[in-house]
Write a protein that holds these residues in place. Structure first.
Motif, PDB file in Angstrom:
ATOM      1  N   ARG A 134      -9.244  11.402  -2.704  1.00  0.00           N
ATOM      2  CA  ARG A 134      -9.337  12.359  -3.990  1.00  0.00           C
ATOM      3  C   ARG A 134      -8.130  13.128  -4.038  1.00  0.00           C
ATOM      4  O   ARG A 134      -7.633  13.158  -5.158  1.00  0.00           O
ATOM      5  N   LEU A 135      -7.537  13.653  -3.043  1.00  0.00           N
ATOM      6  CA  LEU A 135      -6.202  14.179  -2.967  1.00  0.00           C
ATOM      7  C   LEU A 135      -5.051  13.515  -3.617  1.00  0.00           C
ATOM      8  O   LEU A 135      -4.459  14.246  -4.748  1.00  0.00           O
ATOM      9  N   ILE A 136      -4.916  12.261  -3.302  1.00  0.00           N
ATOM     10  CA  ILE A 136      -3.706  11.387  -3.732  1.00  0.00           C
ATOM     11  C   ILE A 136      -4.094  11.046  -5.284  1.00  0.00           C
ATOM     12  O   ILE A 136      -3.199  10.930  -6.107  1.00  0.00           O
ATOM     13  N   HIS A 150      -2.762  10.060 -10.313  1.00  0.00           N
ATOM     14  CA  HIS A 150      -3.356   9.189 -11.013  1.00  0.00           C
ATOM     15  C   HIS A 150      -2.703   8.641 -12.378  1.00  0.00           C
ATOM     16  O   HIS A 150      -2.607   7.515 -12.687  1.00  0.00           O
ATOM     17  N   ASN A 151      -1.816   9.577 -12.901  1.00  0.00           N
ATOM     18  CA  ASN A 151      -1.209   9.075 -14.208  1.00  0.00           C
ATOM     19  C   ASN A 151      -0.063   8.695 -14.108  1.00  0.00           C
ATOM     20  O   ASN A 151       0.748   8.262 -14.831  1.00  0.00           O
ATOM     21  N   GLU A 152       0.674   8.878 -12.687  1.00  0.00           N
ATOM     22  CA  GLU A 152       2.140   8.252 -12.557  1.00  0.00           C
ATOM     23  C   GLU A 152       2.162   7.942 -10.869  1.00  0.00           C
ATOM     24  O   GLU A 152       2.621   8.325 -10.217  1.00  0.00           O
ATOM     25  N   VAL A 185       4.266   5.661  -5.044  1.00  0.00           N
ATOM     26  CA  VAL A 185       5.134   4.514  -4.192  1.00  0.00           C
ATOM     27  C   VAL A 185       6.406   4.729  -3.966  1.00  0.00           C
ATOM     28  O   VAL A 185       6.964   4.354  -2.962  1.00  0.00           O
ATOM     29  N   GLU A 186       7.229   5.187  -5.082  1.00  0.00           N
ATOM     30  CA  GLU A 186       8.718   5.806  -4.950  1.00  0.00           C
ATOM     31  C   GLU A 186       8.744   6.836  -3.813  1.00  0.00           C
ATOM     32  O   GLU A 186       9.669   6.504  -2.775  1.00  0.00           O
ATOM     33  N   ARG A 231       3.000  -2.049  -2.953  1.00  0.00           N
ATOM     34  CA  ARG A 231       2.950  -2.586  -4.281  1.00  0.00           C
ATOM     35  C   ARG A 231       3.684  -1.495  -5.018  1.00  0.00           C
ATOM     36  O   ARG A 231       2.832  -0.391  -5.196  1.00  0.00           O
ATOM     37  N   MET A 232       4.450  -1.597  -5.921  1.00  0.00           N
ATOM     38  CA  MET A 232       5.093  -0.846  -7.253  1.00  0.00           C
ATOM     39  C   MET A 232       4.188  -1.084  -8.329  1.00  0.00           C
ATOM     40  O   MET A 232       4.299  -2.342  -8.806  1.00  0.00           O
ATOM     41  N   PRO A 233       3.803  -0.134  -9.186  1.00  0.00           N
ATOM     42  CA  PRO A 233       2.968  -0.342 -10.278  1.00  0.00           C
ATOM     43  C   PRO A 233       4.244  -0.871 -11.397  1.00  0.00           C
ATOM     44  O   PRO A 233       5.160  -0.464 -11.473  1.00  0.00           O
TER      45      PRO A 233
END
Length: 734
Positions: A388-390, A395-397, A402-403, A428-430
């Motif tokens: 939930r924190l992450i 969520h939008n970025e 991942v970076e 995995r990178m989006p």
């Protein structure tokens, strides 16, 4: 001045011309005579003149531990052959007929796996094997007939060489051999996949450091020109072989042994299929132990544990909850969360719906944890709290998350010295298409990734990341080799390498360090802790796919882990323990954490031992215990340590060892020379070290089996017993 006389001069020229002509005619005639009348003789001579250029194999270099103990070394092994043609040529084939029975009987005693009749049948095949010479004549006798199919050690080679006929020189008796460098590991299978293995038959490295540093260890072949003129061989060394260099690893034999035992004991207790442990020195990145144990059948209905694969560096696994530390640290570094009550999370009853899927905490059947602070979320390893924190923060970025994970070292190439090792952890990178839609990403991806699923990370990457946390943010490259040596001198040194100076800012780092200490002191990692020193770390329990990649086959498999460092105030070591098992119970903290505890306690117990010089004062006299054995060696060591000796203080050894015993006194060591044991009797080796004991027993023609470690406390055959051929003595060390 005398007048030139043309007649006299011309006469002299004619005489010289006739002499030259006659010499030329003589040479031509002699050549014709050799080519015709003596052709058969000189053809036979040319057949007996053989010139070969043979490669000379160098000695392979040693692999050493961090304190220069042998991990892998080369010893000579021999393949034995007999040249029956040499017997026919030297007319000793009749002697063979007389001695055949005693030769076969002797070989049977040396190699009891084959009967006398089997040896007789085998050797007669070589004796009667037909071949055609250059003149078309059919003759008998194999040039290179194997006596035994396998390689043998020097002791066995010596026994065979002393059999009738074989003891003659090779041009009469025909006995000859090929020598190989056999790889031996004094510590048995300890760290076998890390050190590496060899294909014995072709003398080639197959895995581990043996393969990665093969060009350094192998050396360079020499070249020998070998000529046979009639019955004599002349050997001319054209190019000397260059022996391989030694590599000094970072492995510590004591820590490796300790870690293997701790992993084996836990695997046996919980029925685990796989066990991995890595111990890393915090400041340098030196790998002190690397354990990869798999449960395999022992062929007797039971099982044993062996190193089959270097899972620690090659396996891509979903890390589970140990990844939550990286998730929380990323959010702290990006300022998305902090440890205040503002970011408390309501985990409810332990079940939370996330985009159509149920996220559960491990205690959901007991009603969950309710509202949790950020530190408490990691203390109890709440899946709902972390996800939930992450999700709320990224969520939008999700690419930002991942970076950040990659920037903290989990996306870096560790450049490991193992063929087949993974180069990168897979996080995995989006990716988006031209319309701005994610092509490899779902709404559930980020929540599940944040708790260690949908990522694949080898254990070596995880321990390196935790080591960076322990090392105040410095991400060290795991180091396996410290230096390369040749003849005891360092020719190349590998310094510790820092891959990332700071994985994050100071404040987030201090917060995550405190949280990890709380996991052990207050949370689910209590079994990893110690009463003697503080530990920080994180537990992990992840459900993994079965052999067919399914999570729903009915056989639930778990990847249990604990990764942490110790002591907390001034970290010296970082360690990860991973266990794979099927079915419940399954607890990363309770099982992997218990192994971590045993390893940490064992290492720190050794560290608490004070060095001798700390306890020494001006009035103290330290006299060591000295094993029985070589007198000259004992005298040499004691004198160099400035320790007084009495008794046989001038004993020297030139070619033959002098044996004796040593007794510690108050201020000195008394050396006593033993009586010489006859060559055909068993010597007394009680009190000797293994090296001296084995050397002395083998010099008396005995085969030796060693049990235990230390100095000899018992030998299976009493001293002064008459030595019989093939006799084997077992020495117990303690």
């Amino acid at each position: 001045m005398a007048k030139f006389n043309e007649k006299i001069s011309m006469r002299r020229y004619r005489i010289m011309a006739w002499i030259v002509l006659l010499l030329a005619i003589g040479i031509v005639c002699k050549a014709g005579y050799i080519m015709t009348v003596k052709r058969g003789y000189w053809t036979e001579v040319s057949d007996r003149l053989i010139a070969d250029s043979l490669p000379v194999k160098p000695t392979r270099g040693n692999i050493l531990s961090c304190d220069n103990q042998l991990l892998a070394s080369s010893l000579p092994e021999y393949k034995l052959f007999v040249d029956f043609r040499a017997m026919y040529e030297s007319k000793t084939d009749t002697l063979w007929a007389e001695k055949e029975d005693s030769i076969c009987q002797g070989l049977h005693e040396i190699f009891p796996q084959r009967s006398v009749e089997e040896f007789r049948e085998h050797l007669r095949k070589g004796l009667n094997k037909e071949y055609t010479d250059k003149e078309g004549n059919v003759k008998k006798g194999s040039r290179h007939w194997p006596i035994w199919s396998k390689r043998v050690n020097y002791s066995t080679y010596s026994e065979v060489k002393n059999l009738p006929i074989f003891k003659l020189n090779p041009y009469k008796g025909g006995f000859h051999f090929e020598i190989y460098n056999a790889r031996t590991r004094p510590n048995g299978t300890l760290a076998s996949r890390t050190i590496g293995e060899m294909y014995g038959a072709i003398d080639s490295a197959r895995c581990g450091l043996e393969l990665y540093y093969d060009s350094v260890l192998r050396g360079k072949e020499g070249l020998l020109n070998r000529r046979k003129v009639r019955r004599d061989y002349l050997s001319i060394m054209i190019q000397e072989p260059i022996n391989g260099a030694d590599i000094v690893t970072t492995l510590d034999v004591n820590i490796q042994d300790l870690a293997e035992k701790a992993v084996t004991d836990e695997m046996e207790e919980i029925g685990a299929e796989l066990g991995v442990a890595i111990v890393m020195e915090t400041k340098t990145g030196d790998i002190k132990a690397l354990v990869n144990l798999s449960r395999v059948s022992d062929g007797k209905g039971g099982h044993t544990y062996r190193e089959i694969k270097n899972n620690a560096v090659s396996d891509l696994v979903e890390p589970g909850s140990v990844f939550k530390t990286a998730s929380i640290l990323a959010a702290l570094e990006d300022g998305k969360i902090d440890t205040t009550s503002r970011y408390n999370v309501d985990t409810g009853g332990g079940v939370y719906a996330m985009y159509g899927r149920q996220m559960r905490d491990h205690n959901w059947r007991r009603g969950g944890y309710g509202v949790l602070s950020v530190p408490k979320i990691l203390h109890v390893s709440s899946n709902i709290g972390v996800s939930r924190l992450i999700d709320r923060a990224y969520h939008n970025e999700p690419e930002k998350f991942v970076e950040r994970i990659h920037s903290m070292g989990l996306g870096i190439d560790l450049d490991l010295p193992f063929p087949g090792a993974q180069k990168h952890a897979i996080v995995r990178m989006p990716k988006k298409n031209s319309r701005g839609q994610y092509t490899n990403w779902a709404k559930t991806t980020l929540p599940w990734m944040s708790i260690g699923y949908e990522t694949q990370i080898p254990p070596i990457f995880t321990v390196a990341f935790y080591n960076a946390i322990a090392n105040d943010g410095r991400f060290m490259q795991p180091r396996f080799v410290k230096e390369i040596q040749k003849n005891g001198e360092t020719i190349k040194k590998f310094e510790p390498v820092c891959l990332i100076d700071k994985i994050c800012s100071e404040e987030p780092l201090r917060k995550i360090q405190a949280i990890l200490e709380g996991v052990v002191s207050q949370g689910l990692g209590k079994k990893a802790g110690s009463k003697s020193f503080r530990v920080a770390g994180k537990t992990g329990t992840a459900q993994i796919a079965d052999e067919k990649g399914s999570y729903k086959s009915g056989r639930v498999r778990y990847w249990l882990s604990f990764c942490g460092y110790f002591p907390y105030e001034n970290p010296e070591y970082t360690c990860i323990v991973c266990l794979k098992k099927t079915g419940l119970p399954a607890s990363g903290g309770g099982m992997a954490g218990a192994v971590f505890h045993n390893i940490a306690e064992g290492i720190m117990a050794k560290r608490l031992k004070h060095e001798v010089r700390v306890a020494r004062d001006s009035s103290s006299i330290l006299i060591p215990d000295v094993k029985n054995g070589s007198i000259s060696a004992a005298n040499y060591v004691l004198r160099n340590l400035d320790i007084k000796t009495e008794g046989e203080t001038d004993a020297q050894s030139f070619g033959n060892a002098l044996w004796g015993s040593a007794k510690r006194g108050k201020n000195s060591v008394r050396i006593t020379k033993n009586d010489v044991t006859p060559a055909n009797h068993v010597p007394d080796v009680v009190g000797m070290g293994a090296r001296d004991a084995v050397y002395r027993l083998e010099k008396h023609g005995l085969k030796v089996k060693i049990v235990g470690c230390g100095k000899v406390k018992k030998q299976s055959i009493a001293p002064s017993t008459k030595v019989k051929k093939g006799m084997c003595v077992t020495i117990e060390l303690g």
